[in-house]
Design an enzyme around this catalytic site. Structure first.
Site, mmCIF file in Angstrom:
data_model
loop_
_atom_site.group_PDB
_atom_site.id
_atom_site.type_symbol
_atom_site.label_atom_id
_atom_site.label_comp_id
_atom_site.label_asym_id
_atom_site.label_seq_id
_atom_site.Cartn_x
_atom_site.Cartn_y
_atom_site.Cartn_z
ATOM 1 N N HIS A 61 5.503 -9.004 -3.059
ATOM 2 C CA HIS A 61 5.839 -7.622 -3.425
ATOM 3 C C HIS A 61 6.059 -6.724 -2.210
ATOM 4 C CE1 HIS A 61 1.433 -8.242 -3.846
ATOM 5 N NE2 HIS A 61 1.388 -7.199 -3.063
ATOM 6 N N GLY A 94 9.831 -5.706 -0.876
ATOM 7 C CA GLY A 94 10.615 -4.588 -1.388
ATOM 8 C C GLY A 94 9.822 -3.330 -1.655
ATOM 9 N N HIS A 95 8.508 -3.353 -1.397
ATOM 10 C CA HIS A 95 7.652 -2.204 -1.723
ATOM 11 C C HIS A 95 6.797 -1.855 -0.505
ATOM 12 C CE1 HIS A 95 4.770 0.233 -4.129
ATOM 13 N NE2 HIS A 95 5.785 0.338 -4.951
ATOM 14 N N PHE A 96 7.191 -1.317 0.459
ATOM 15 C CA PHE A 96 8.526 -0.850 0.805
ATOM 16 C C PHE A 96 8.884 -1.457 2.149
ATOM 17 C CE2 PHE A 96 6.551 2.441 -1.823
ATOM 18 C CZ PHE A 96 7.498 2.594 -2.822
ATOM 19 N N VAL A 136 3.283 -1.149 0.981
ATOM 20 C CA VAL A 136 2.264 -0.530 0.138
ATOM 21 C C VAL A 136 2.100 -1.412 -1.095
ATOM 22 C CG1 VAL A 136 1.687 1.491 -1.269
ATOM 23 C CG2 VAL A 136 2.828 1.799 0.929
#
Length: 158
Positions: A58, A61-63, A68
């Site tokens: 995750h 893409g986050h971020f 985060v």
């Protein structure tokens, strides 16, 4: 000391390592959000732990350039921790059960969780009825509350 007292003390001092969590829950990488559970008092309370690493998918893409942990995954970790102790309290010979996440209430996110953090899920049972449980959870990093919520789950009986 009676046998009953010894059994009660064992439940309070019990811990669940990753191998036992894998035996209790059907979740697997990349969606298993708890690594260890300690301070277990039957299905009344416990503390689960999640070592947050930069290798988790995750974070791609986050971020980008500002990783985060998504808040929904923190709440999922709370629910998995509660589900594992519910199944564990039903008996050590249980095979993995499906735990259905039923409710999320009063969710609040206080600060970001980043790679390198150790999440602690402090779970306290609020209510139990048949195969349903409700917990209040606090996620902490370094003793600071980073998220909190009330969660409800149902264990599907075979």
């Amino acid at each position: 000391m009676s046998e009953e007292t010894k059994a009660d003390e064992t439940k309070v001092l019990d811990s669940i390592d990753i191998l036992r969590i894998l035996a209790l829950l059907p979740h697997r990488y990349p969606f298993l959000m708890v690594d260890r559970i300690e301070a277990i008092d039957s299905d009344l309370s416990c503390v689960g732990y999640k070592n947050v690493t930069a290798n988790e998918p995750h974070f791609q893409g986050h971020f980008p350039n500002n990783p985060v942990m998504p808040g929904v995954l923190i709440i999922e970790g709370m629910a998995q921790t509660a589900g594992a102790i519910c199944i564990h309290a039903k008996g050590a010979d249980r095979k993995p059960s499906l735990v259905y996440f039923m409710t999320i209430d009063e969710a609040k996110f206080r600060r970001p969780v980043r790679p390198g953090d150790v999440l602690e899920y402090h779970m306290t049972r609020l209510n139990k009825r048949r195969n349903m449980w409700w917990y209040r959870g606090e996620a902490r990093v370094g003793g600071e509350i980073v998220a909190e919520a009330r969660v409800g789950a149902m264990i599907a009986e075979e």
